[in-house]
Design a protein around this motif. Structure first.
Motif, PDB file in Angstrom:
ATOM      1  N   LYS A   1     -73.537  74.530 -22.205  1.00 25.17           N
ATOM      2  CA  LYS A   1     -74.394  75.312 -22.917  1.00 25.17           C
ATOM      3  C   LYS A   1     -73.671  76.218 -23.701  1.00 25.17           C
ATOM      4  CE  LYS A   1     -77.574  75.486 -18.786  1.00 25.17           C
ATOM      5  NZ  LYS A   1     -78.364  76.398 -17.874  1.00 25.17           N
TER       6      LYS A   1
ATOM      7  N   GLN B   1     -87.560  77.506 -36.227  1.00 25.17           N
ATOM      8  CA  GLN B   1     -87.778  76.616 -34.973  1.00 25.17           C
ATOM      9  C   GLN B   1     -88.314  75.590 -35.465  1.00 25.17           C
ATOM     10  OE1 GLN B   1     -85.527  77.825 -32.955  1.00 25.17           O
ATOM     11  NE2 GLN B   1     -86.885  78.221 -31.150  1.00 25.17           N
TER      12      GLN B   1
ATOM     13  N   ARG C   1     -82.563  61.788 -23.622  1.00 29.24           N
ATOM     14  CA  ARG C   1     -83.473  62.362 -22.434  1.00 29.24           C
ATOM     15  C   ARG C   1     -82.674  63.366 -21.870  1.00 29.24           C
ATOM     16  NH1 ARG C   1     -84.087  56.608 -22.245  1.00 29.24           N
ATOM     17  NH2 ARG C   1     -82.349  56.409 -20.836  1.00 29.24           N
TER      18      ARG C   1
ATOM     19  N   ILE D   1     -83.343  66.642 -23.843  1.00 33.00           N
ATOM     20  CA  ILE D   1     -84.710  67.092 -23.736  1.00 33.00           C
ATOM     21  C   ILE D   1     -85.094  67.696 -22.284  1.00 33.00           C
ATOM     22  CG2 ILE D   1     -87.161  66.280 -23.639  1.00 33.00           C
ATOM     23  CD1 ILE D   1     -86.341  64.229 -25.895  1.00 33.00           C
ATOM     24  N   LEU D   2     -84.792  67.096 -21.225  1.00 31.51           N
ATOM     25  CA  LEU D   2     -84.973  67.571 -19.599  1.00 31.51           C
ATOM     26  C   LEU D   2     -84.013  68.717 -19.587  1.00 31.51           C
ATOM     27  CD1 LEU D   2     -84.721  64.196 -18.214  1.00 31.51           C
ATOM     28  CD2 LEU D   2     -86.821  65.550 -18.577  1.00 31.51           C
ATOM     29  N   SER D   3     -83.023  69.214 -20.481  1.00 29.79           N
ATOM     30  CA  SER D   3     -82.092  70.372 -19.936  1.00 29.79           C
ATOM     31  C   SER D   3     -82.818  71.371 -20.525  1.00 29.79           C
ATOM     32  CB  SER D   3     -81.044  70.165 -20.971  1.00 29.79           C
ATOM     33  OG  SER D   3     -81.057  70.373 -22.212  1.00 29.79           O
ATOM     34  N   GLY D   4     -83.973  71.329 -21.464  1.00 32.38           N
ATOM     35  CA  GLY D   4     -84.651  72.492 -21.945  1.00 32.38           C
ATOM     36  C   GLY D   4     -84.058  73.381 -22.981  1.00 32.38           C
ATOM     37  N   ARG D   5     -83.093  72.794 -23.568  1.00 30.92           N
ATOM     38  CA  ARG D   5     -82.178  73.559 -24.583  1.00 30.92           C
ATOM     39  C   ARG D   5     -82.978  73.632 -25.827  1.00 30.92           C
ATOM     40  NH1 ARG D   5     -78.925  76.453 -23.141  1.00 30.92           N
ATOM     41  NH2 ARG D   5     -77.259  76.062 -24.565  1.00 30.92           N
ATOM     42  N   PRO D   6     -82.761  74.714 -26.496  1.00 27.72           N
ATOM     43  CA  PRO D   6     -83.981  75.113 -27.566  1.00 27.72           C
ATOM     44  C   PRO D   6     -83.853  73.964 -28.900  1.00 27.72           C
ATOM     45  CG  PRO D   6     -82.595  76.892 -26.898  1.00 27.72           C
ATOM     46  CD  PRO D   6     -81.857  75.920 -26.213  1.00 27.72           C
TER      47      PRO D   6
END
Length: 520
Positions: free
Chosen positions: A423, A446, A478, A481-486
């Motif tokens: 992160k 964004q 994948r 995307i699944l990590s939810g990072r900005p």
């Protein structure tokens, strides 16, 4: 009045040239060479100046016959193309001047092919030459008696640079480095005392490039933090400019590893919108670092200091070298393990080469361990004869190291450790400020970031060269995307895929013998 054409020769394919990745960005070259707009800025207004960067446009040799003076610059890796151009200019009886890093350390290289040579910096000697030329009293060699006062340099002619053709802009804020690395020609050319532009001059250059459409700027100092106090003044000025303009720019630079010892400096770099820093780590072995006088890298653990810079929100790109006197054939595994553990995604490991006039060159020449012809041998690509292994063992070990580093799974494992699991707080200061002070600009940022990332990913997935790597790209996409990072992390992922395409393509071609060895 003189008609002057200043030329930067084409670069060969290289790791940092991003040649294989540029089509995926819709660009022709990585960044402009500053020598051309700098010289144009030093040229009195009564002269006409035309700039040609062969990396973005072809040279029209017939048109060059209409110029009074044709100037050529170039670095070590450009020397072969420089000779080709000079031979063509000589055949046409064109008046030629030459300067830049390579001629400064190898004055005899183009003897008989040039009318005038410039050694070292040219802020004083270029205007002096033009005065002499106007009186037909020019000299064959010019060299400044003193180093340039960087607080008095004029604004480069950025208006002559087609920035739309480049992936990024670049600005030099200082010259010189306080350290004494044995292999480095920077202290030979620019000296060990850093000379720094005023913050006002730096901001004026940033503003000029921003108005010309630049979005990313590389501060090309060989060590941006050579004078930490002055660097902080510049960074504070950049922070203020960014806030006044809504943080439109991203920066990265080169710095020494002692950056990790200054928390305030790292915070200022992050606040200024800096997202990455290139650091000459060179080796994980302390014996090699001491041998090459890289003492700034032996103060504490290397991995811990790299991680500290990363924790400040600055991705670390690393320069690594194999072939020091203390290196045996185990160095390749040690280099690989270090870079994996340090989470350095963009690593350039090169074989040690000795540049003329450096302490390394003088030492190896005295020891009979130089083979300058081998530097141009496509099967060897270095003039150094190593001590604890053969040149062939060094070459093969280096190729295997690069192949492993840019294996898609290994490469994205480092990405995963840094950006997903680790992160990395990328551009956090910028995003916090935009959310608080310019919420509409934050939303626009964004949106544009997502669109930019999708555009790069589309190019990647439709380019036939990426087919062998797409399963790995998809796997880590994948995970991202699944990590939810900005969204900015998705953009970084797409950018890293482009870098990987370039690095892997180039490495694979060398390993298979489909191209000459490129040790840069």
């Amino acid at each position: 009045m003189a008609r002057i054409c200043l030329i930067n020769p084409r670069f060969p394919t290289s790791f940092w040239g991003l040649n294989h990745g540029l089509p995926l960005l819709g660009k022709k070259a990585n960044m402009p060479v500053l020598a051309l707009p700098v010289l144009a800025g030093l040229t009195p207004a009564e002269h006409e100046v035309v700039l040609i960067d062969e990396n973005v446009q072809e040279i029209d040799f017939d048109a060059l016959e209409g110029f009074d003076i044709v100037g050529l610059t170039g670095m070590t890796v450009q020397r072969d193309r420089m000779r080709d151009i000079l031979l063509e200019l000589q055949a046409r009886d064109i008046f030629v001047v030459i300067g830049g890093p390579w001629i400064t350390v190898a004055e005899d290289w183009f003897r008989g092919l040039v009318d005038v040579m410039f050694v070292g910096e040219a802020e004083e000697t270029w205007p002096k030459f033009l005065e002499d030329w106007s009186r037909n009293e020019w000299k064959p060699r010019y060299e400044q008696a003193e180093k340039t006062d960087m607080t008095k340099v004029p604004l480069p002619r950025y208006d002559l640079v087609p920035f739309r053709e480049y992936a990024m802009g670049c600005i030099q804020t200082s010259r010189g480095c306080p350290f004494q690395c044995e292999f480095c020609d920077i202290i030979v050319i620019f000296g060990r005392k850093p000379r720094v532009k005023t913050a006002e001059l730096v901001v004026a250059e940033i503003d000029a490039q921003h108005k010309l459409g630049v979005h990313v700027i590389f501060l090309v100092d060989d060590n941006f933090i050579g004078n930490k106090k002055a660097a902080k003044v510049i960074l504070r000025a950049i922070v203020e400019w960014q806030k006044q303009h809504g943080y439109p720019l991203a920066f990265f630079t080169e710095a020494s590893l002692d950056l990790a010892e200054d928390d305030e400096l790292m915070q200022l770099m992050a606040d200024a919108g800096m997202v990455a820093v290139f650091i000459g780590v060179e080796s994980p072995d302390e014996d090699a670092l001491r041998e090459t006088k890289k003492y700034q890298n032996v103060r504490g653990g290397l991995i811990e200091r790299v991680h500290k810079v990363q924790a400040a929100g600055l991705e670390v790109y690393a320069g690594m070298i194999v072939g020091f006197d203390s290196d045996d054939t185990g160095i390749f595994e040690r280099q690989f393990e270090f870079l994996q553990r340090a989470r350095v995604i963009g690593a350039m490991a090169g074989m040690l080469s000795a540049i003329p006039k450096t302490p390394l060159y003088d030492r190896l020449e005295a020891a009979g361990r130089l083979d300058n012809a081998a530097a141009d041998d496509p099967r060897i690509a270095t003039n150094v004869i190593p001590l604890l292994m053969s040149r062939e063992e060094m070459r093969d070990g280096w190729l295997d190291l690069m192949d492993r580093l840019y294996d898609a799974e290994n490469y994205f494992e480092r990405f995963d450790e840094l950006f997903i699991k680790g992160k990395l707080p990328l551009a956090s200061a910028k995003m916090r400020w935009l959310r608080r002070h310019k919420p509409l600009a934050y939303l626009k940022n964004q949106t544009l970031t997502i669109l930019g990332a999708l555009g790069m990913l589309f190019r990647l997935w439709t380019d036939p060269r990426t087919k062998p790597y797409r399963p790995v790209y998809a796997k880590y996409l994948r995970k991202m995307i699944l990590s939810g990072r900005p969204p900015r992390y998705l953009f970084q992922f797409a950018w890293k895929c482009i870098l990987h395409t370039h690095f892997a393509t180039m490495t694979r071609q060398m390993v298979r013998g489909e191209s000459r060895l490129v040790n840069t």
